[in-house]
Scaffold this motif. Structure first.
Motif, PDB file in Angstrom:
ATOM      1  N   HIS A 400       0.723  -1.251  -0.010  1.00 40.23           N
ATOM      2  CA  HIS A 400      -0.035  -0.006   0.002  1.00 40.23           C
ATOM      3  C   HIS A 400       0.841   1.276  -0.129  1.00 40.23           C
ATOM      4  O   HIS A 400       1.948   1.463   0.699  1.00 40.23           O
ATOM      5  CB  HIS A 400      -1.071  -0.124   1.264  1.00 40.23           C
ATOM      6  CG  HIS A 400      -1.761   1.023   1.339  1.00 40.23           C
ATOM      7  ND1 HIS A 400      -3.076   1.232   0.342  1.00 40.23           N
ATOM      8  CD2 HIS A 400      -1.884   2.304   1.942  1.00 40.23           C
ATOM      9  CE1 HIS A 400      -3.516   2.403   0.730  1.00 40.23           C
ATOM     10  NE2 HIS A 400      -3.135   3.003   1.657  1.00 40.23           N
ATOM     11  N   ALA A 434      -2.852   2.469  -3.896  1.00 38.86           N
ATOM     12  CA  ALA A 434      -3.284   1.466  -2.865  1.00 38.86           C
ATOM     13  C   ALA A 434      -2.734   0.131  -3.530  1.00 38.86           C
ATOM     14  O   ALA A 434      -2.506   0.076  -4.804  1.00 38.86           O
ATOM     15  CB  ALA A 434      -4.851   1.371  -2.996  1.00 38.86           C
ATOM     16  N   LYS A 435      -2.477  -0.849  -2.675  1.00 31.86           N
ATOM     17  CA  LYS A 435      -1.862  -2.210  -2.844  1.00 31.86           C
ATOM     18  C   LYS A 435      -3.080  -2.752  -4.132  1.00 31.86           C
ATOM     19  O   LYS A 435      -4.046  -2.828  -4.115  1.00 31.86           O
ATOM     20  CB  LYS A 435      -2.020  -3.153  -1.965  1.00 31.86           C
ATOM     21  CG  LYS A 435      -1.927  -4.651  -2.232  1.00 31.86           C
ATOM     22  CD  LYS A 435      -1.803  -5.564  -0.885  1.00 31.86           C
ATOM     23  CE  LYS A 435      -1.471  -6.971  -1.477  1.00 31.86           C
ATOM     24  NZ  LYS A 435      -1.573  -7.705  -0.334  1.00 31.86           N
TER      25      LYS A 435
END
Length: 586
Positions: A400, A434-435
């Motif tokens: 993340h 974000a991941k």
């Protein structure tokens, strides 16, 4: 036509693929997830929505009656009432057209231009009605079908068998998801002629899935005829998974948690058992092989090359039986799921003129790839690939708010990155995401001079980073190659065990927090028994992580994944319902 781009398409029973000749070389086109193979599955929603491929397959556990698979078996022939009902009011041509339309969308997205012309493959024994139905499906999807190509000819082209000596004879054993054929071809003056072909349009991997599913249903104390449609699909899906697993290992667990809402079923299946159960179907394919040899007036020892294509040809008992019949080792140099699509692409390139100046100069002595999460070697260009060549994949961020990705280019045959040779490094900065949200495309290209070019692209911005590595890709001493290959053989078992553990560990580390979050969201939908099953499976994963035993961890992760499938489906459905309610309230 010489200036037009013509694509090659394998419209398969289980999977389909599309390719194009780029800079004189055939390549299959991947989707936005990097997958070149697309399941031949279509989901039709209640309001006319359509999803194709992997998205459609993911809906099968909860909406099995809306997902159509194996439609190729129904092309160009009279259908029974049950078969017609299975298509949900569609024709086989319309469903096939939706598959071809999705392939068209993928290719146009990849190439950035409109495409209209295609070569599409069919089994050699398809009659005129089936061939015309395939052509009509292509036209419904917006394609001008410039040629219908026999699958065995496509397979032979992909294996480079047109380079064999004068009057060479080739046997192509094609066991796909729903169809089988054995064709014997003779190559003379660069042209393939089908000497004989025998097959069965109702014999393939689907039948092997059915055999295993029916066997497991019987062992569960049920009758296959009494199992409902949606439940039957769940049994078939699990049977397919176990079938594929048994091609890689000797033992796999068949698991059906809460198959009727209350009871669960689990049983270990050995490769030996499965081989015995499918023996009658394997024997049917061998009978076709013998008839094809007889029709061609040839003995098995007069065959110069044997190739196996179709996903079910991976099954060990199938390969052993075919090699025994023909008395020779099969050529396994091409991916069995990609060979026909690659051959179709080559034929398309020949028709368009895109391959007219093809020159083969050298091969890569060792595999080329990059390091991925967990320190694994991800091969992009396998050893002995003819150059010039290029290959690529799409990668994403594993952390993340990650701000950059390091692409470490490697050469070698070992499973772990640390055991291979580092050729160079490219650092790709990108906006924190974000991941799983960042998209980085990596392509390796080796030109005719053996110069390796590494292109890494931030898909969002289109910014490229390019690293040029001169000669390292092919200019390797024989002694170094021999040592690397020897080390890979010597350490094969320990390397593979470490890879299996690393992959399973990564999966476990991703799955465990997801399961915890899912339980928080959906515990109220589960019975006490279901919660206990999930928590037991979660504890087994944690224990296996401590014990560091690869196969145990992999099996534990699979059990946890299976145990939470129903919960995950309910959470997804709830989210979709809430999104629809919000949309309707606007």
């Amino acid at each position: 036509m010489m200036n037009d781009i013509i694509v090659g398409i394998d419209l398969g029973t289980t999977n389909s693929a599309i390719g194009v000749v780029d800079s004189g070389f055939p390549m299959l086109l991947a989707d936005d997830g990097g997958k070149r193979i697309m399941p031949s599955a279509v989901w039709y929603g209640p309001s006319g929505e359509i999803e194709v491929g992997h998205k459609a397959l993911r809906r099968r556990p909860i909406e099995g009656s809306r997902v159509i698979t194996s439609v190729k078996r129904l092309m160009g022939r009279e259908l029974s009432v049950e078969e017609s009902e299975s298509l949900g009011g569609k024709t086989a041509e319309q469903v096939s057209a939706d598959i071809l339309r999705e392939l068209k969308r993928r290719a146009e997205w990849r190439l950035g231009k409109a495409l209209t012309k295609a070569v599409i493959t069919v089994p050699a024994y398809f009659h005129d009605g089936q061939r015309n139905a395939t052509k009509r499906a292509g036209e419904l999807a917006g394609w001008e079908v410039v040629r219908i190509l026999n699958e065995p000819t496509a397979a032979a082209l992909s294996y480079g068998l047109d380079q064999l000596g004068e009057r060479s004879r080739v046997a192509v054993y094609d066991l796909g998801g729903g169809t089988f054929d054995l064709s014997i071809l003779e190559m003379q003056d660069g042209v393939f002629q089908v000497l004989s072909t025998h097959g069965d349009t109702q014999l393939g991997g689907d039948d092997l899935d059915r055999v295993l599913a029916e066997k497991m249903i019987g062992l569960a104390g049920l009758e296959a005829a009494s199992v409902g449609h949606d439940a039957w699909i769940r049994w078939r899906v699990e049977a397919e998974r176990v079938k594929c697993a048994l091609s890689e290992r000797a033992l796999e667990t068949f698991a059906m948690p809460f198959f009727d809402g209350v009871n669960s079923f689990s049983r270990e299946v050995t490769r030996v058992e499965f081989s015995e159960w499918i023996q009658p179907w394997v024997a049917r394919t061998l009978s076709c092989c013998r008839r094809a040899l007889s029709d061609a007036r040839l003995e098995s020892n007069e065959i110069d090359a044997l190739v196996l294509v179709g996903g079910s040809s991976r099954i060990p008992v199938v390969r052993t039986a075919v090699e025994s019949l023909f008395g020779r080792v099969a050529d396994l140099s091409q991916h069995p799921d990609e060979a026909i699509a690659l051959g179709a692409t080559i034929q398309a390139g020949v028709i368009s003129g895109a391959m007219k100046h093809l020159v083969l100069l050298d091969v890569t002595p060792l595999s080329l790839g990059i390091e991925t999460l967990g320190g694994l070697m991800n091969v992009l260009i396998p050893r002995n690939t003819t150059i010039p060549c290029k290959a690529g994949e799409l990668f994403t961020n594993a952390v993340h708010e990650q701000k950059a990705m390091r692409v470490r280019v490697l050469q070698g045959e070992r499973e772990m990155a640390r055991d291979n040779w580092e050729l160079g490094i490219v650092d790709i900065p990108f906006k924190p995401a974000a991941k799983g949200q960042a998209r980085i495309g990596v392509q390796l290209h080796i030109d005719e001079n053996g110069i390796l070019e590494v292109l890494a692209r931030d898909v969002k911005t289109g910014i490229d980073q390019i690293l040029t590595i001169r000669s390292s890709a092919v200019d390797v001493s024989d002694e170094s190659v021999e040592k690397m290959v020897g080390d890979s053989v010597e350490h094969a078992f320990s390397d593979m065990a470490e890879r299996i553990f690393t992959e399973a560990k990564l999966k476990a580390e991703e799955l465990l927090p997801a399961v915890e979050q899912a339980l928080e969201l959906g515990r109220q939908w589960l019975s006490a028994k279901e919660i206990k099953t999930i928590e037991t499976a979660r504890a087994e994963v944690c224990q296996a992580l401590l014990e560091k035993e690869p196969n145990s961890l992999k099996a534990a992760v699979q059990r946890l994944d299976t145990a939470t499938e129903a919960l995950a489906a309910k959470i997804v459905q709830q989210a979709m319902d809430e999104a629809l309610d919000r949309q309707l309230s606007l």
